[in-house]
Design a protein around this motif. Structure first.
Motif, mmCIF file in Angstrom:
data_model
loop_
_atom_site.group_PDB
_atom_site.id
_atom_site.type_symbol
_atom_site.label_atom_id
_atom_site.label_comp_id
_atom_site.label_asym_id
_atom_site.label_seq_id
_atom_site.Cartn_x
_atom_site.Cartn_y
_atom_site.Cartn_z
ATOM 1 N N LEU A 441 -0.914 3.687 5.462
ATOM 2 C CA LEU A 441 -0.998 2.558 6.404
ATOM 3 C C LEU A 441 0.277 1.734 6.213
ATOM 4 O O LEU A 441 0.637 1.393 5.088
ATOM 5 C CB LEU A 441 -2.242 1.726 6.058
ATOM 6 N N PHE A 442 0.966 1.503 7.317
ATOM 7 C CA PHE A 442 2.187 0.689 7.157
ATOM 8 C C PHE A 442 2.331 -0.331 8.294
ATOM 9 O O PHE A 442 1.831 -0.118 9.399
ATOM 10 C CB PHE A 442 3.435 1.570 6.997
ATOM 11 N N ASP A 443 3.069 -1.384 7.978
ATOM 12 C CA ASP A 443 3.233 -2.525 8.888
ATOM 13 C C ASP A 443 4.710 -2.919 8.878
ATOM 14 O O ASP A 443 5.339 -2.993 7.822
ATOM 15 C CB ASP A 443 2.364 -3.699 8.375
ATOM 16 N N ILE A 444 5.253 -3.109 10.123
ATOM 17 C CA ILE A 444 6.677 -3.470 10.215
ATOM 18 C C ILE A 444 6.852 -4.880 9.653
ATOM 19 O O ILE A 444 6.063 -5.789 9.968
ATOM 20 C CB ILE A 444 7.161 -3.404 11.658
ATOM 21 N N ASP A 445 7.893 -5.003 8.839
ATOM 22 C CA ASP A 445 8.104 -6.283 8.147
ATOM 23 C C ASP A 445 8.754 -7.301 9.096
ATOM 24 O O ASP A 445 9.667 -6.948 9.867
ATOM 25 C CB ASP A 445 9.030 -6.075 6.936
ATOM 26 N N ASN A 446 8.197 -8.487 9.049
ATOM 27 C CA ASN A 446 8.758 -9.629 9.806
ATOM 28 C C ASN A 446 9.019 -9.263 11.272
ATOM 29 O O ASN A 446 10.066 -9.582 11.854
ATOM 30 C CB ASN A 446 10.077 -10.113 9.172
ATOM 31 N N PHE A 447 8.090 -8.712 11.819
ATOM 32 C CA PHE A 447 8.244 -8.249 13.215
ATOM 33 C C PHE A 447 8.299 -9.433 14.194
ATOM 34 O O PHE A 447 8.948 -9.387 15.235
ATOM 35 C CB PHE A 447 7.085 -7.287 13.570
ATOM 36 N N LYS A 448 7.617 -10.475 13.790
ATOM 37 C CA LYS A 448 7.593 -11.687 14.644
ATOM 38 C C LYS A 448 9.011 -12.186 14.876
ATOM 39 O O LYS A 448 9.384 -12.588 15.981
ATOM 40 C CB LYS A 448 6.720 -12.761 13.970
ATOM 41 N N GLN A 449 9.819 -12.050 13.797
ATOM 42 C CA GLN A 449 11.207 -12.525 13.898
ATOM 43 C C GLN A 449 12.001 -11.679 14.916
ATOM 44 O O GLN A 449 12.812 -12.192 15.683
ATOM 45 C CB GLN A 449 11.913 -12.415 12.531
ATOM 46 N N ILE A 450 11.717 -10.379 14.914
ATOM 47 C CA ILE A 450 12.429 -9.501 15.875
ATOM 48 C C ILE A 450 12.065 -9.901 17.299
ATOM 49 O O ILE A 450 12.928 -10.022 18.180
ATOM 50 C CB ILE A 450 12.080 -8.009 15.614
ATOM 51 N N ASN A 451 10.784 -10.099 17.465
ATOM 52 C CA ASN A 451 10.321 -10.540 18.792
ATOM 53 C C ASN A 451 10.972 -11.849 19.178
ATOM 54 O O ASN A 451 11.445 -12.003 20.319
ATOM 55 C CB ASN A 451 8.803 -10.729 18.770
ATOM 56 N N ASP A 452 10.964 -12.706 18.211
ATOM 57 C CA ASP A 452 11.478 -14.038 18.515
ATOM 58 C C ASP A 452 12.976 -13.984 18.774
ATOM 59 O O ASP A 452 13.491 -14.651 19.675
ATOM 60 C CB ASP A 452 11.184 -14.993 17.349
ATOM 61 N N GLN A 453 13.663 -13.189 17.983
ATOM 62 C CA GLN A 453 15.131 -13.161 18.074
ATOM 63 C C GLN A 453 15.628 -12.353 19.275
ATOM 64 O O GLN A 453 16.559 -12.755 19.961
ATOM 65 C CB GLN A 453 15.702 -12.567 16.761
ATOM 66 N N GLN A 539 -16.638 7.604 -0.169
ATOM 67 C CA GLN A 539 -16.101 6.684 0.828
ATOM 68 C C GLN A 539 -16.326 7.163 2.265
ATOM 69 O O GLN A 539 -16.449 8.354 2.522
ATOM 70 C CB GLN A 539 -14.587 6.542 0.610
ATOM 71 N N ASN A 540 -16.329 6.122 3.161
ATOM 72 C CA ASN A 540 -16.213 6.459 4.571
ATOM 73 C C ASN A 540 -14.823 6.079 5.030
ATOM 74 O O ASN A 540 -13.992 5.606 4.233
ATOM 75 C CB ASN A 540 -17.302 5.797 5.409
ATOM 76 N N LEU A 541 -14.538 6.268 6.334
ATOM 77 C CA LEU A 541 -13.174 6.061 6.831
ATOM 78 C C LEU A 541 -12.749 4.595 6.690
ATOM 79 O O LEU A 541 -11.605 4.298 6.288
ATOM 80 C CB LEU A 541 -13.118 6.520 8.296
ATOM 81 N N ASP A 542 -13.662 3.704 7.028
ATOM 82 C CA ASP A 542 -13.311 2.269 6.961
ATOM 83 C C ASP A 542 -12.959 1.866 5.543
ATOM 84 O O ASP A 542 -12.025 1.082 5.318
ATOM 85 C CB ASP A 542 -14.493 1.428 7.465
ATOM 86 N N GLN A 543 -13.707 2.444 4.587
ATOM 87 C CA GLN A 543 -13.421 2.100 3.180
ATOM 88 C C GLN A 543 -12.060 2.647 2.764
ATOM 89 O O GLN A 543 -11.322 2.013 2.011
ATOM 90 C CB GLN A 543 -14.528 2.654 2.286
ATOM 91 N N LEU A 544 -11.737 3.867 3.283
ATOM 92 C CA LEU A 544 -10.425 4.442 2.964
ATOM 93 C C LEU A 544 -9.313 3.575 3.547
ATOM 94 O O LEU A 544 -8.310 3.276 2.867
ATOM 95 C CB LEU A 544 -10.354 5.868 3.536
ATOM 96 N N ILE A 545 -9.517 3.116 4.805
ATOM 97 C CA ILE A 545 -8.518 2.240 5.455
ATOM 98 C C ILE A 545 -8.402 0.923 4.674
ATOM 99 O O ILE A 545 -7.296 0.405 4.460
ATOM 100 C CB ILE A 545 -8.909 1.978 6.917
ATOM 101 N N HIS A 546 -9.555 0.489 4.239
ATOM 102 C CA HIS A 546 -9.552 -0.756 3.466
ATOM 103 C C HIS A 546 -8.729 -0.620 2.184
ATOM 104 O O HIS A 546 -7.908 -1.485 1.841
ATOM 105 C CB HIS A 546 -11.002 -1.148 3.116
#
Ligand SMILES: Nc1nc2c(ncn2[C@@H]2O[C@H](COP(=O)(O)OP(=O)(O)OP(=O)(O)O)[C@@H](O)[C@H]2O)c(=O)[nH]1
Length: 578
Positions: A441-453, A539-546
């Motif tokens: 699971l990954f999340d783009i870092d400081n994406f708000k700044q890219i949008n804003d900029q 585990q179930n899927l939600d627990q794995l995602i968690h």
């Protein structure tokens, strides 16, 4: 029993039913024709036997002459007559040889004729030697000998006549009449032989000769009456009528009148010998001619019957062939128009039953019941093909809708709903023991700044670029999904935690190394923070995602642009590359 087997049996049975009687008819007609041919051959032999009878009778006069005047000239005439008789006898013997019946009666009869002839000639020769003229009884002995010879020829003639009349009963009267004419000729010639001494030397007619003349005259009259009776049915035949009238006039009227005059006047000499000889000899010819005409009529009748038998035979052959041809035609028609059509229809129906409506329909256009069935099948096929086509369209639409519903519009990746559905399937597979299931699971870092900029449009391009890089980095079997705004997940199976961590690290490095290139910009760099977890037994899927989310949170907390793995039992996510 299949219809084709039944039809074969039926056709064979019909063939037998037709062929057997026709074979019998053909055989019968062939035998009829053969019998007619045999009757014709029997008539040939009958005629030769008749000719032999005539030839024996032709010896009467030279014999009589030798007995009266034993001169070399008379001897030569007798010798020639005897040679002709012998040759006729040989010819008849040869003709009769191949048709001997079991008893060989014809051959025996001719041997008897030969013997009787030899005996007659021996007796006549001894009688002629050193005798005086005009002795009483000169001609009585020879006549008896010749009568014996003629009698021996009757059995073979009767046999041949029986063979002929068995096949052609209509010629019975003609043959009997011809035989009577032979006998009349025989008596007529005997009668003249009695008169040879009186005619040639003028010797007085003896009492014995007068008695013989009276007896012979009576026999001729008796046969003459019978002959007239037999001829009645044939009076409408011009040739026979003419021959009959000629014989009536020349012999029965004119020639016999001369004899009757002699007998009635009780003279012992003939007044006008020349006239007597001329009239009597001229009367004998029409007798033989009439017999020839009768035999000719018999032959024509046999030939007519033979011709009819042959026509019947050919008609039977033609009828047999026509019947067989018709039977074959019916068989071919039935097989082609019914059986084959039914078999094809049957195959088509079976294919329809299996759901194969694309099979070609039998190519038949006959306006019959099977043609109507095929037409109905064509309609059924068209309806079903249309239904299947609509069904395919509908399924394709459903599939497209499903794909659209489960695809993220911006990145083309599986959306959250699809991720959930496919993730559960992969989880079930992992439960069946097909290998570890790991989640990145990954999340783009400081994406708000890219949008804003740079604006949302550029932010969208960054999201699309991330999706493209993900597709390059992971296996085909792995699932990539957009979990939320700028959050993505990758499900890998089979894949251990260590392998998933390494894969996340490669992806992280790839994102870091690939800034978004814009036409008027040097490049917009971006990074992402990764959390990795592996499914455990409960585990179930939600627990794995968690768990993965926990690890990703740790990565964010640890300064972003890094990978953290979650280990069970550790109490907290274990950081990797932090
Ligand atoms: N361009 C664009 N932006 C989006 C989309 N979905 C979510 N965002 C933006 O993503 C941003 C998320 O910001 P945050 O939750 O504050 O997180 P962040 O700025 O990435 O900071 P960290 O996650 O803490 O590193 C928000 O500004 C959203 O508007 C999208 O589809 N397109």
């Amino acid at each position: 029993m299949k219809l084709s087997s039944f039809s074969n049996c039926f056709l064979y049975a019909m063939g037998l039913l037709v062929c057997l009687p026709q074979a019998y008819i053909l055989r019968t007609q062939w035998q009829d024709w053969r019998a007619c041919t045999t009757a014709g051959q029997a008539l040939d032999r009958y005629e030769v036997a008749t000719a032999l009878t005539d030839q024996v009778m032709a010896e009467y006069e030279p014999t009589g002459m030798v007995l009266v005047h034993d001169t070399p000239a008379h001897r030569n005439a007798l010798s020639r007559a005897r040679q002709t008789t012998d040759s006729a006898l040989r010819r008849l013997t040869i003709l009769l040889d191949p048709v001997q019946d079991a008893s060989g009666s014809d051959r025996l009869s001719l041997a008897t004729t030969r013997r009787a002839l030899d005996e007659a000639r021996t007796d006549i020769d001894s009688l002629a030697m050193g005798k005086e003229h005009c002795e009483d009884g000169d001609t009585q002995g020879p006549l008896q000998y010749f009568t014996a010879v003629i009698d021996t020829l009757q059995p073979p003639m009767i046999d041949q006549a029986a063979q002929i009349t068995q096949v052609t009963p209509g010629v019975y009267e003609l043959l009997t009449g011809a035989n009577q004419l032979s006998l009349i000729s025989h008596y007529a010639r005997q009668l003249r032989m009695q008169l040879i001494p009186a005619l040639t030397t003028g010797c007085p007619i003896t009492h014995a000769e007068t008695d013989a003349l009276l007896r012979l005259r009576g026999q001729i009259e008796e046969h003459h009456k019978a002959l007239v009776q037999r001829l009645r049915p044939y009076r409408d035949q011009p040739a026979l009528e003419q021959a009959y009238l000629s014989a009536e006039t020349r012999y029965f009227n004119e020639a016999l009148s001369e004899v009757d005059d002699l007998l009635i006047s009780h003279r012992d000499t003939i007044v006008d010998k020349e006239r007597f000889q001329r009239v009597y000899n001229q009367g004998l010819g029409p007798l033989g001619n009439m017999r020839s005409v009768m035999l000719q009529l018999a032959r024509q009748q046999i030939q007519r019957q033979s011709h009819q038998a042959l026509i019947m035979f050919y008609t039977a052959v033609a009828a047999s062939m026509a019947t067989l041809g018709l039977l074959l035609l019916v068989g071919f028609f039935f097989r082609h128009r019914v059986l084959n059509a039914l078999a094809d229809t049957n195959e088509t129906l079976k294919a329809f039953a299996r759901g194969h409506f694309n099979v070609p329909l039998p190519d038949r256009h006959h306006h019959d019941e099977i043609g109507e069935t095929l037409h109905a099948l064509a309609v059924l096929r068209a309806n079903n093909l249309e239904r299947l086509s609509l069904q395919e369209d509908r399924e394709r639409l459903i599939s497209q809708l499903r794909q659209q519903a489960e695809t993220d519009f911006l990145t083309g990746l599986a959306n959250r709903q699809a991720t959930q559905r496919v993730g559960r399937q992969m989880l079930a597979a992992a439960r069946r023991g097909t290998g570890d299931l790991s989640l990145i699971l990954f999340d783009i870092d400081n994406f708000k700044q890219i949008n804003d900029q740079y604006g949302h449009a550029v932010g969208d391009q960054v999201l699309a670029l991330v999706a493209a890089l993900c597709k390059e980095q992971v296996r085909q079997s792995d699932l990539i999904g957009r979990h939320g705004g700028e959050e993505f997940l990758i499900l890998s199976q089979p894949c251990s935690l260590a392998d998933a961590t390494a894969q996340a690290e490669r992806l992280r490095a790839a994102l870091e190394a690939c800034p978004l290139r814009l036409p008027d910009s040097a490049g917009i760099p971006f990074t992402a923070s990764f959390g990795v977890a592996t499914l455990n037994a409960t585990q179930n899927l939600d627990q794995l995602i968690h768990d993965a989310d926990s690890a990703m949170y740790e990565a964010k907390k640890g300064g972003r642009n890094r990978v953290c793995a979650y280990r069970h039992g550790a109490g907290q996510a274990e950081l990797h590359n932090c």
